[in-house]
Write a protein that holds these residues in place. Structure first.
Motif, short mmCIF file in Angstrom:
data_model
loop_
_atom_site.label_atom_id
_atom_site.label_comp_id
_atom_site.label_asym_id
_atom_site.label_seq_id
_atom_site.Cartn_x
_atom_site.Cartn_y
_atom_site.Cartn_z
N THR A 171 47.32 38.18 40.31
CA THR A 171 48.63 38.96 39.84
C THR A 171 49.15 37.96 38.67
OG1 THR A 171 49.98 37.43 41.51
CG2 THR A 171 48.98 39.78 41.95
N ASP A 195 42.84 42.35 48.30
CA ASP A 195 44.15 42.59 48.93
C ASP A 195 45.13 41.79 48.13
OD1 ASP A 195 43.12 44.29 51.11
OD2 ASP A 195 43.32 42.55 52.50
N TYR A 197 44.76 41.25 44.72
CA TYR A 197 45.02 41.95 43.83
C TYR A 197 45.70 43.37 43.93
CZ TYR A 197 43.03 45.33 40.22
OH TYR A 197 42.69 46.47 39.28
N SER A 198 45.28 43.91 44.99
CA SER A 198 46.13 45.23 45.04
C SER A 198 47.55 45.06 45.30
CB SER A 198 45.55 45.90 46.38
OG SER A 198 44.26 46.28 46.09
N SER A 199 47.98 43.83 46.01
CA SER A 199 49.37 43.70 46.27
C SER A 199 50.27 43.51 45.13
CB SER A 199 49.44 42.35 47.23
OG SER A 199 48.97 41.23 46.25
N GLN A 201 50.13 45.33 42.55
CA GLN A 201 50.59 46.48 41.94
C GLN A 201 50.68 46.75 40.54
OE1 GLN A 201 54.06 48.35 44.31
NE2 GLN A 201 53.16 47.75 46.35
N ARG A 202 51.68 46.97 40.11
CA ARG A 202 51.86 46.96 38.51
C ARG A 202 51.84 45.41 37.89
NH1 ARG A 202 56.78 50.46 36.21
NH2 ARG A 202 55.49 49.98 34.23
N ARG A 204 49.35 43.39 38.76
CA ARG A 204 48.10 42.89 39.14
C ARG A 204 47.49 42.64 37.92
NH1 ARG A 204 45.50 48.47 41.18
NH2 ARG A 204 44.93 49.46 39.06
N SER A 207 40.48 41.54 39.68
CA SER A 207 39.91 41.68 41.04
C SER A 207 38.77 40.70 41.16
CB SER A 207 40.04 43.21 41.15
OG SER A 207 38.83 43.43 40.29
#
Length: 226
Positions: A171, A195, A197-199, A201-202, A204, A207
């Motif tokens: 992020t 996880d 990376y996904s956390s 969200q906008r 990020r 990955s």
């Protein structure tokens, strides 16, 4: 050119500013900086900068525009983008801006941008995070990820860890590393990167996991497929 992150670029190129409330930053050498952003679907393996080139996008009113940013594709699923930093907003730089500032090469642009970043937001500093990982930070969370580009910082670390350091930049505010020799921490980071990376969200960024060794970047674990 396939650039699925184009709409994120537009938020920097044309920020939503309330007229008369938030002035746009001045475009000078003094506030010229660099950010790391995601190139969705990319999996570049070479430690090299490739110009992004011209892009097309549709505006909210249906009009299609063509534009070019001062941006270069980098390693893994990342690209770098040069910006002008202000108190409350950032404006994306263009190739014309670089020409106006007398900058001919991406390496020179990066050197100036990182020097400004350190002058304004401090040198990168590492603190203990969790699971054997270290977090690299400056004074602005939105720019922590920019220290990913500070090759001198990572080169200094590899003098202590000649086997290399494993780095994650999931992020904008998240920049983590661990020595490659800490196999437990590396394995934990491999499992957690998705996880983390996904956390974001906008916010990020990447990955993938990267290895810095002998002055160069390589991809340790490829970016996940989109």
């Amino acid at each position: 050119m396939k650039l699925p992150w184009v709409f994120a670029v537009l938020t920097v190129l044309f920020p939503v500013l309330a007229i008369g409330q938030i002035p746009a930053p001045a475009n000078t050498r003094e506030n010229f900086m660099v950010v790391v952003r995601e190139s969705i679907g990319a999996n570049r393996t070479e430690d090299a900068f490739t110009p992004t080139g011209k892009m097309k996008a549709k505006l909210a009113d249906g009009r299609e525009i063509e534009f070019e940013m001062a941006s270069w594709e980098f390693i893994g699923d990342t690209h770098i983008r040069f910006v002008f930093d202000g108190p409350q907003s950032m404006i994306g730089a263009t190739p014309e801006d670089l020409e106006r500032l007398g900058i001919d090469r991406v390496q020179d642009a990066l050197a100036l941008a990182l020097a400004n970043l350190k002058r304004v937001y401090g040198e990168p500093a590492a603190t203990t995070w969790t699971g054997g990982l270290m977090a690299v930070e400056g004074k602005s969370p939105d720019l922590h990820s920019s220290y990913f580009l500070d090759r001198a910082y990572w080169s200094a670390l590899t003098k202590l860890h000649p086997e290399g350091v494993v780095v994650a930049v999931p992020t904008r505010a998240g920049l983590l590393y661990t020595p490659l020799s800490d196999t437990q921490a590396v394995d934990g980071l491999k499992r957690a990167i998705g996880d983390l990376y996904s956390s974001g969200q906008r916010l990020r960024v990447s990955s993938a996991l990267y290895l810095f060794k002998d002055g160069k970047w390589s991809v340790l674990q490829a970016a996940r497929k989109q």
